[in-house]
Design a protein around this motif. Sequence first.
Motif, PDB file in Angstrom:
ATOM      1  N   MET A 263       0.836  -1.196   0.000  1.00 21.97           N
ATOM      2  CA  MET A 263       0.000   0.000   0.000  1.00 21.97           C
ATOM      3  C   MET A 263       0.870   1.244   0.000  1.00 21.97           C
ATOM      4  N   HIS A 264       0.520   2.201  -0.868  1.00 22.28           N
ATOM      5  CA  HIS A 264       1.218   3.476  -0.935  1.00 22.28           C
ATOM      6  C   HIS A 264       0.221   4.593  -0.637  1.00 22.28           C
ATOM      7  N   ILE A 265       0.510   5.374   0.407  1.00 24.26           N
ATOM      8  CA  ILE A 265      -0.312   6.526   0.740  1.00 24.26           C
ATOM      9  C   ILE A 265       0.523   7.771   0.460  1.00 24.26           C
ATOM     10  N   PHE A 266       0.162   8.495  -0.583  1.00 26.14           N
ATOM     11  CA  PHE A 266       0.897   9.691  -0.967  1.00 26.14           C
ATOM     12  C   PHE A 266       0.365  10.901  -0.203  1.00 26.14           C
ATOM     13  N   GLN A 267       1.251  11.839   0.089  1.00 29.56           N
ATOM     14  CA  GLN A 267       0.860  13.018   0.855  1.00 29.56           C
ATOM     15  C   GLN A 267      -0.203  13.828   0.117  1.00 29.56           C
ATOM     16  N   LYS A 268      -0.008  14.009  -1.189  1.00 29.23           N
ATOM     17  CA  LYS A 268      -0.940  14.800  -1.979  1.00 29.23           C
ATOM     18  C   LYS A 268      -1.407  14.011  -3.204  1.00 29.23           C
ATOM     19  N   GLY A 269      -2.587  14.333  -3.656  1.00 29.07           N
ATOM     20  CA  GLY A 269      -3.150  13.657  -4.820  1.00 29.07           C
ATOM     21  C   GLY A 269      -4.657  13.775  -4.865  1.00 29.07           C
ATOM     22  N   GLY A 270      -5.238  13.987  -3.667  1.00 27.32           N
ATOM     23  CA  GLY A 270      -6.691  14.110  -3.616  1.00 27.32           C
ATOM     24  C   GLY A 270      -7.372  12.821  -4.039  1.00 27.32           C
ATOM     25  N   HIS A 271      -8.512  12.984  -4.661  1.00 28.10           N
ATOM     26  CA  HIS A 271      -9.291  11.834  -5.095  1.00 28.10           C
ATOM     27  C   HIS A 271      -9.455  11.862  -6.614  1.00 28.10           C
ATOM     28  N   GLY A 272      -9.408  10.678  -7.199  1.00 34.63           N
ATOM     29  CA  GLY A 272      -9.722  10.569  -8.623  1.00 34.63           C
ATOM     30  C   GLY A 272      -8.594  10.925  -9.560  1.00 34.63           C
ATOM     31  N   PHE A 273      -7.330  10.825  -9.112  1.00 32.99           N
ATOM     32  CA  PHE A 273      -6.235  11.236  -9.997  1.00 32.99           C
ATOM     33  C   PHE A 273      -5.983  10.250 -11.122  1.00 32.99           C
ATOM     34  N   GLY A 274      -6.302   8.995 -10.945  1.00 35.63           N
ATOM     35  CA  GLY A 274      -6.182   8.030 -12.031  1.00 35.63           C
ATOM     36  C   GLY A 274      -4.850   8.098 -12.747  1.00 35.63           C
ATOM     37  N   MET A 275      -4.909   8.288 -14.071  1.00 34.08           N
ATOM     38  CA  MET A 275      -3.699   8.369 -14.893  1.00 34.08           C
ATOM     39  C   MET A 275      -3.339   9.808 -15.241  1.00 34.08           C
ATOM     40  N   ARG A 276      -3.962  10.778 -14.572  1.00 35.57           N
ATOM     41  CA  ARG A 276      -3.663  12.167 -14.881  1.00 35.57           C
ATOM     42  C   ARG A 276      -2.257  12.523 -14.470  1.00 35.57           C
ATOM     43  N   GLN A 277      -1.560  13.219 -15.333  1.00 31.25           N
ATOM     44  CA  GLN A 277      -0.190  13.629 -15.051  1.00 31.25           C
ATOM     45  C   GLN A 277      -0.205  15.075 -14.565  1.00 31.25           C
ATOM     46  N   GLU A 278      -0.084  15.266 -13.271  1.00 31.39           N
ATOM     47  CA  GLU A 278      -0.139  16.602 -12.686  1.00 31.39           C
ATOM     48  C   GLU A 278       1.146  16.959 -11.946  1.00 31.39           C
ATOM     49  N   GLY A 279       2.192  16.196 -12.172  1.00 38.06           N
ATOM     50  CA  GLY A 279       3.461  16.491 -11.534  1.00 38.06           C
ATOM     51  C   GLY A 279       3.532  16.109 -10.069  1.00 38.06           C
ATOM     52  N   LEU A 280       2.575  15.328  -9.605  1.00 42.24           N
ATOM     53  CA  LEU A 280       2.577  14.905  -8.211  1.00 42.24           C
ATOM     54  C   LEU A 280       3.209  13.525  -8.072  1.00 42.24           C
ATOM     55  N   PRO A 281       3.848  13.237  -6.936  1.00 42.32           N
ATOM     56  CA  PRO A 281       4.427  11.904  -6.739  1.00 42.32           C
ATOM     57  C   PRO A 281       3.413  10.782  -6.913  1.00 42.32           C
ATOM     58  N   ALA A 282       2.140  11.039  -6.576  1.00 41.93           N
ATOM     59  CA  ALA A 282       1.118  10.001  -6.709  1.00 41.93           C
ATOM     60  C   ALA A 282       0.992   9.497  -8.125  1.00 41.93           C
ATOM     61  N   ASN A 283       1.359  10.326  -9.088  1.00 41.53           N
ATOM     62  CA  ASN A 283       1.209   9.918 -10.478  1.00 41.53           C
ATOM     63  C   ASN A 283       2.265   8.928 -10.934  1.00 41.53           C
ATOM     64  N   ASN A 284       3.193   8.573 -10.036  1.00 40.65           N
ATOM     65  CA  ASN A 284       4.164   7.525 -10.357  1.00 40.65           C
ATOM     66  C   ASN A 284       3.646   6.140 -10.028  1.00 40.65           C
ATOM     67  N   TRP A 285       2.394   6.051  -9.566  1.00 46.31           N
ATOM     68  CA  TRP A 285       1.869   4.758  -9.135  1.00 46.31           C
ATOM     69  C   TRP A 285       1.921   3.684 -10.220  1.00 46.31           C
ATOM     70  N   PRO A 286       1.690   4.002 -11.532  1.00 45.04           N
ATOM     71  CA  PRO A 286       1.720   2.913 -12.521  1.00 45.04           C
ATOM     72  C   PRO A 286       3.046   2.171 -12.550  1.00 45.04           C
ATOM     73  N   ASN A 287       4.149   2.911 -12.426  1.00 42.32           N
ATOM     74  CA  ASN A 287       5.458   2.262 -12.435  1.00 42.32           C
ATOM     75  C   ASN A 287       5.683   1.448 -11.162  1.00 42.32           C
ATOM     76  N   LEU A 288       5.182   1.944 -10.044  1.00 39.53           N
ATOM     77  CA  LEU A 288       5.279   1.178  -8.800  1.00 39.53           C
ATOM     78  C   LEU A 288       4.497  -0.127  -8.908  1.00 39.53           C
ATOM     79  N   PHE A 289       3.347  -0.049  -9.550  1.00 37.34           N
ATOM     80  CA  PHE A 289       2.534  -1.256  -9.723  1.00 37.34           C
ATOM     81  C   PHE A 289       3.248  -2.265 -10.618  1.00 37.34           C
ATOM     82  N   VAL A 290       3.863  -1.809 -11.697  1.00 36.65           N
ATOM     83  CA  VAL A 290       4.614  -2.704 -12.577  1.00 36.65           C
ATOM     84  C   VAL A 290       5.762  -3.357 -11.807  1.00 36.65           C
ATOM     85  N   ASP A 291       6.437  -2.571 -10.978  1.00 34.14           N
ATOM     86  CA  ASP A 291       7.524  -3.129 -10.159  1.00 34.14           C
ATOM     87  C   ASP A 291       6.990  -4.210  -9.217  1.00 34.14           C
ATOM     88  N   TRP A 292       5.796  -3.984  -8.673  1.00 32.51           N
ATOM     89  CA  TRP A 292       5.182  -4.973  -7.779  1.00 32.51           C
ATOM     90  C   TRP A 292       4.858  -6.257  -8.531  1.00 32.51           C
TER      91      TRP A 292
END
Length: 300
Positions: A263-292
């Motif tokens: 589980m990854h809890i990012f400091q910022k990201g709000g709700h519903g960020f999905g695949m949106r690229q907004e320059g937030l660390p939360a948007n790196n989740w797809p690569n973290l998932f691939v690593d998993w």
Amino acid sequence: MRPILLFVMTMLICVGVDAQNEVLKVWPNGAPNDNGMREPEEKYDGVRVKNVSEAEMYVFLPEKEINTGAAVLICPGGGYVIEAMDHEGYDMARFFQEKGIAGIVLKYRLPYGHDEVPSSDARRAMRIVRANAEKWGINPEKVGIAGSSAGGHLASTAGTVFDEGNAQSNDAVEKMSCRPDFMLLLYPVITMNEEFTHMGSRGNLIGSEHKLKLVRKYSNELNVNAQTPPTFLILADDDKAVPPRNSIEFYSALKRNNVPAEMHIFQKGGHGFGMRQEGLPANNWPNLFVDWLKAREVIE
């Protein structure tokens, strides 16, 4: 530039943009249940849909050269009243496709007071993926499910209440297991407990009345057992729509049952960020998932 060459280049660009391979109806011969929706389906903001009365699957297959054999059935969110087919659906499928993973977006029927309808679509869709595994180049033992927000509730419902198929059925699809081999849950609604659920999703799925049996049935933190598939959770600490406790309770239940989870809890990201690229660390989740997935040896 010669007209023929220009046409060829234009076609290649179009193929690159729309990498969808196939569209299937989940219930081509009619569903066993009905959500009562008689109004025509509507789209707005390009790819958000409502009034969904027929379930469909949109298949994005990777090139053979990079195919890992893994697949993810994707359930977009939208509070069980709409479905955000773009950043929680198609965009996710295209990312997986580029990583050698089949991305299959499920446009499920919305409930409109018929609570069993969305999950019946998700379970049937899981069976359909396995029934088409050879055709699509998929390993039937590497089929996961993903969901965002209310789509995360749907995915976790399919991941906690499942069966191995009906070997006696005359329907080849129904013989297949609907158990996901892994789950990806983004800022999911997990519970129907009014103390920390998303009340909009709850109301749209089971109604506004406090029906204890339905609250218990769809509180998925209570449905985890040792057979629940390994799970990857993503959320933001500043999510004001779906309390982070949803994911935390689910993760805790997984650990009590010795189910592998991350589980990854990012400091910022709000709700519903999905695949949106907004320059937030939360948007790196797809690569973290691939690593998993690599760490779990689902893909190489």
